[in-house]
Design an enzyme around this catalytic site. Structure first.
Site, PDB file in Angstrom:
ATOM      1  N   CYS A   2       7.070  11.469   4.706  1.00 45.66           N
ATOM      2  CA  CYS A   2       6.637  12.252   5.861  1.00 45.66           C
ATOM      3  C   CYS A   2       6.179  13.646   5.436  1.00 45.66           C
ATOM      4  CB  CYS A   2       7.782  12.398   6.849  1.00 45.66           C
ATOM      5  SG  CYS A   2       8.527  10.831   7.296  1.00 45.66           S
ATOM      6  N   ARG A  27       0.344  11.678   1.503  1.00 45.58           N
ATOM      7  CA  ARG A  27       1.745  11.281   1.312  1.00 45.58           C
ATOM      8  C   ARG A  27       2.037   9.918   1.923  1.00 45.58           C
ATOM      9  NH1 ARG A  27       4.999  16.291   0.575  1.00 45.58           N
ATOM     10  NH2 ARG A  27       6.803  15.245   1.440  1.00 45.58           N
ATOM     11  N   TRP A  74       6.253   8.424   8.195  1.00 37.45           N
ATOM     12  CA  TRP A  74       6.281   7.137   7.494  1.00 37.45           C
ATOM     13  C   TRP A  74       7.548   6.448   7.981  1.00 37.45           C
ATOM     14  CZ3 TRP A  74       9.322   4.329   4.098  1.00 37.45           C
ATOM     15  CH2 TRP A  74       8.672   3.308   3.406  1.00 37.45           C
ATOM     16  N   ASN A  98      11.911  14.818   7.440  1.00 38.06           N
ATOM     17  CA  ASN A  98      11.556  13.920   6.332  1.00 38.06           C
ATOM     18  C   ASN A  98      12.873  13.489   5.703  1.00 38.06           C
ATOM     19  OD1 ASN A  98      10.430  12.578   4.164  1.00 38.06           O
ATOM     20  ND2 ASN A  98       9.923  14.453   3.024  1.00 38.06           N
ATOM     21  N   GLY A  99      13.073  12.180   5.531  1.00 31.77           N
ATOM     22  CA  GLY A  99      14.309  11.698   4.913  1.00 31.77           C
ATOM     23  C   GLY A  99      15.047  10.759   5.845  1.00 31.77           C
ATOM     24  N   GLU A 476       1.706  -3.374 -14.759  1.00 33.07           N
ATOM     25  CA  GLU A 476       1.049  -2.268 -14.062  1.00 33.07           C
ATOM     26  C   GLU A 476      -0.230  -2.758 -13.372  1.00 33.07           C
ATOM     27  OE1 GLU A 476       1.521   0.536 -12.932  1.00 33.07           O
ATOM     28  OE2 GLU A 476      -0.363   1.646 -12.892  1.00 33.07           O
ATOM     29  N   LYS A 480      -0.900  -2.415  -9.393  1.00 40.90           N
ATOM     30  CA  LYS A 480      -2.075  -1.707  -8.858  1.00 40.90           C
ATOM     31  C   LYS A 480      -2.857  -2.629  -7.921  1.00 40.90           C
ATOM     32  CE  LYS A 480      -1.726   1.993  -9.571  1.00 40.90           C
ATOM     33  NZ  LYS A 480      -0.674   2.363 -10.406  1.00 40.90           N
ATOM     34  N   GLU A 483      -0.957  -3.106  -4.599  1.00 42.82           N
ATOM     35  CA  GLU A 483      -0.954  -1.882  -3.790  1.00 42.82           C
ATOM     36  C   GLU A 483      -2.274  -1.667  -3.070  1.00 42.82           C
ATOM     37  OE1 GLU A 483       0.016   1.168  -6.949  1.00 42.82           O
ATOM     38  OE2 GLU A 483       1.089   1.987  -5.246  1.00 42.82           O
ATOM     39  N   HIS A 499       7.900 -21.175 -19.293  1.00 42.00           N
ATOM     40  CA  HIS A 499       9.257 -21.249 -18.741  1.00 42.00           C
ATOM     41  C   HIS A 499       9.229 -21.258 -17.214  1.00 42.00           C
ATOM     42  CE1 HIS A 499      10.898 -20.868 -22.734  1.00 42.00           C
ATOM     43  NE2 HIS A 499      10.035 -19.885 -22.948  1.00 42.00           N
ATOM     44  N   LYS A 599       3.234   8.416  -1.047  1.00 39.56           N
ATOM     45  CA  LYS A 599       3.010   8.984  -2.381  1.00 39.56           C
ATOM     46  C   LYS A 599       4.317   9.420  -3.016  1.00 39.56           C
ATOM     47  CE  LYS A 599       0.511  10.503  -5.798  1.00 39.56           C
ATOM     48  NZ  LYS A 599       0.121   9.446  -6.766  1.00 39.56           N
TER      49      LYS A 599
HETATM   50  O1  M6R Z   1       6.598   9.898  -8.082  1.00 38.68           O
HETATM   51  P1  M6R Z   1       7.151   8.790  -8.907  1.00 38.68           P
HETATM   52  O2  M6R Z   1       6.438   8.595 -10.204  1.00 38.68           O
HETATM   53  O3  M6R Z   1       8.636   8.900  -9.111  1.00 38.68           O
HETATM   54  O4  M6R Z   1       6.907   7.485  -8.043  1.00 38.68           O
HETATM   55  C1  M6R Z   1       7.374   6.230  -8.447  1.00 38.68           C
HETATM   56  C2  M6R Z   1       6.665   5.144  -7.699  1.00 38.68           C
HETATM   57  O5  M6R Z   1       6.899   5.252  -6.320  1.00 38.68           O
HETATM   58  C3  M6R Z   1       5.147   5.170  -7.949  1.00 38.68           C
HETATM   59  O6  M6R Z   1       4.852   5.074  -9.302  1.00 38.68           O
HETATM   60  C4  M6R Z   1       4.463   4.018  -7.208  1.00 38.68           C
HETATM   61  O7  M6R Z   1       4.826   2.798  -7.775  1.00 38.68           O
HETATM   62  C5  M6R Z   1       2.954   4.241  -7.210  1.00 38.68           C
HETATM   63  N1  M6R Z   1       2.438   4.039  -5.895  1.00 38.68           N
HETATM   64  C6  M6R Z   1       2.236   3.373  -8.159  1.00 38.68           C
HETATM   65  O8  M6R Z   1       0.868   3.447  -8.057  1.00 38.68           O
END
Ligand code: M6R
Length: 604
Positions: A2, A27, A74, A98-99, A476, A480, A483, A499, A599
């Protein structure tokens, strides 16, 4: 997560609140709202979805006032509805948050005994109700907030505004950051410096447990014991204001293309004279074991570094996701370096894991992109990722800079421990210095990568394979793609294929294989042959030697420049990012703010 903004201004604040919330869009959010106090009267406007919906609402139903607070939500407790959107109000109090308030159910039960019932599904409304309850008992706004905050469990940043008080905002921080901004006769509160950058370059970051009473003439801060606290005013870096797409369609593509530049900056900082250079406190002659903890993309950079610490430096290394690590209560041997990797520096699980390791490990270090963040401040030693502000929710340049710095750190450890000679360390650095150029060559292949991504985009599911350092690269790549394009994707160490996952292979399943011509190439190619034998649709990402040896039967090939085992995972991250980006373009998804994502993940 948030976003929070508050303004005690000398003009109408509604337009400024909405404009600032726009800067906080990165964010991640699913509804937004603002509240003002005007002629003593509190009022609010809230809307679900993108900020344009709130702006439209304000056109038809404006909100006057020179004091106001705003929020992008959020959703955690309760769906993304207008009713659940912030600000939340009760009597003379309105609040944004926020939280998470962990004990909101107990507080609700207590408030019900006083005839107060909630009208939303949120934990936040309970905060407004509790403060209103205290004020109804005769407390002032200040006393009510102090009493309210003392009763809350959880992690939060809160900003209050009050009926009848046009020169007071109260901010409280426990677990989630908040910054106070200083203007000329105006004051601001924001969830980060990005929010405040256009209004002021002078800010105070609140410390854990702080409560700030903000008026147009300044701020008074008390600490967790309610004692008067002096907090420094710092200048926000100029870069905090540099938030535009620079002609790119999305922040993500801008950030992908910045990678050669920011990797070069990291190499310049951490290997200024041809050998790795880190603070003296990182003394690997005193370290027997490295423990690395992170979430998401940061976790994959740690997994890659595990190969380097073990192979290059001969030092045992364990890697864990923070959400598992923090509750596993792992035993810690004294000569342990605990390293926490985070772009935002505010990830709740990573921060909790860091706190667990404090006083247990020989040294608690962090590798963080946001220098003012909690993870940077609470570590014994903070290394800067130096990627510059990363706005796109999908992490790209922070990842490759994390990898670059971790590669240098592994070489540094190897040299300090006498595992390699100075000459060998210099050779590794020279090798890494070639990365920006290799990355530029890879980025020049974008049109070809876009075609590959467009062919992959209609698939309902995609498998990524790799061995050794290419295994975290495959993980990774799958993250990506998920996401950004919402295509289901999985990644396996290619040796694991038979396996179980090989059962998935048929004529319809695209399989992307990361296979530079390294010492594991033959083994990866054998696994790829098993896919081809079952008519799987293989995209091979390799170098010229690999392509000459193994392209036969593959549906597509991408030939990257030849890279060493230290450079390859950093270089191969680029096509992984670009495949995800162009698949998302083909599917028309929201690239910079994918659905459901934030974010900075400030709740566990
Ligand atoms: O800010 P951080 O690197 O601690 O965040 C960790 C993950 O939330 C972050 O890497 C997330 O997986 C990204 N959206 C990846 O693109």
């Amino acid at each position: 997560m948030c976003g929070i903004i508050g303004v005690l201004g000398d003009h109408e604040v509604a337009p400024l609140l909405v404009e600032t919330l726009k800067r906080l869009e990165y964010r991640g959010y699913d509804s937004a709202g603002i509240a003002t106090v005007n002629n003593g009267v509190l009022d609010r406007r809230r809307a679900t979805g993108k900020l344009v919906n709130l702006s439209d609402l304000l056109v038809h139903n404006p909100l006057a006032g020179k004091a106001g607070i705003g929020h992008t939500r959020w959703a955690t407790h309760g769906a993304a509805t207008t009713g659940n959107a912030h600000p939340h109000s009760c009597g003379p109090v309105t609040v944004v948050h926020n939280g998470i308030i962990e004990n909101f159910r107990e507080l609700r039960a207590m408030l019900a005994n006083h005839g107060l019932t909630p009208s939303t599904e949120t934990d936040t409304e309970t905060v407004a109700m509790l403060a209103a309850h205290h004020m109804a008992q005769g407390m002032t706004a200040r006393e009510a907030v102090k009493a309210t905050v003392a009763a809350l469990h959880g992690a939060f940043a809160l900003l209050f505004l009050f009926q009848g008080q046009e020169d007071l905002m109260i901010a409280a921080r426990k677990g989630s950051p908040l910054a106070i901004g200083y203007g000329k006769g105006e004051m601001f509160v924001g969830s980060d410096a990005i929010a405040l950058a256009p209004m002021t370059d002078r800010v105070t970051y609140l410390e854990e447990g702080d409560i700030a009473f903000v008026t147009r003439s300044g701020v008074e801060i008390i600490d967790e014991n309610h004692a008067h606290a002096n907090r420094d005013i710092v200048r926000i870096e100029a870069s905090a204001t540099l938030i535009d797409k620079r002609g790119h369609k999305h922040f993500m593509t801008k950030e992908i293309h910045e990678q050669p530049t920011v990797v070069a900056e990291a190499l310049g900082r951490y290997a200024p004279s041809g050998l790795p250079s880190f603070p003296d406190r990182l003394d690997f002659t005193q370290i027997d074991r490295v423990v690395m903890v992170a979430c998401g993309t940061g976790y994959y950079s740690c997994l890659t570094a595990k190969y380097w610490f073990e192979q290059v430096a001969g030092i045992p290394c364990e890697v864990d996701v923070a959400s598992e690590f923090r509750y596993r209560e792992p035993p810690v041997t004294p000569r342990t370096l605990a390293l926490f990797v985070s772009q935002s520096g505010e990830t709740a699980d990573t921060l909790a894991a860091l706190r667990y390791m404090k006083d247990k490990a020989a040294i608690v270090a962090s590798l963080v992109n946001v220098g003012t963040s909690s993870i940077a401040r609470e570590a014994d030693l903070a290394l800067a990722i130096l990627a510059g502000i990363e706005v796109s929710v999908a992490s790209t340049k922070a990842y490759t800079n994390q990898l670059t710095i971790l590669a240098l750190l592994a070489v540094h450890a190897a040299r300090q421990r006498g595992h390699i000679s100075d000459a060998a360390a210099r050779a590794h650095v020279i090798d890494l210095m070639g990365l920006p150029d290799l990355m530029r060559q890879a980025l020049a292949l974008e049109p070809q990568i876009a075609r590959i991504a467009e062919d992959l985009a209609p698939a309902p599911s995609i498998l990524f394979l790799g061995r050794g350092v290419m295994y975290p690269t495959a993980l990774e790549a799958a993250l990506k793609l998920k996401e950004l394009s919402y295509i289901h994707a999985e990644a396996y160490a290619s040796g694991e294929l038979k396996h179980g996952p090989i059962a998935l292979i048929d004529r319809t399943l695209p399989v992307v294989v990361f296979a530079p011509h390294d010492r594991l190439f033959e083994k990866t190619v054998s696994n790829m042959q098993e896919v081809l034998a079952r008519h799987g649709l293989v995209t091979l990402i390799t170098d010229a030697t690999g392509a000459a040896l193994a392209s036969e039967g593959t549906a597509a090939q991408l030939i990257l420049p030849t890279a060493s085992e230290l450079c390859a995972p950093i270089l191969y991250a680029l096509p992984a990012q670009l495949i995800a980006y162009h698949a998302a373009m083909a599917k028309g998804t929201d690239i910079d703010q994918p659905r459901n994502l934030a974010k900075s993940v400030t709740v566990e």
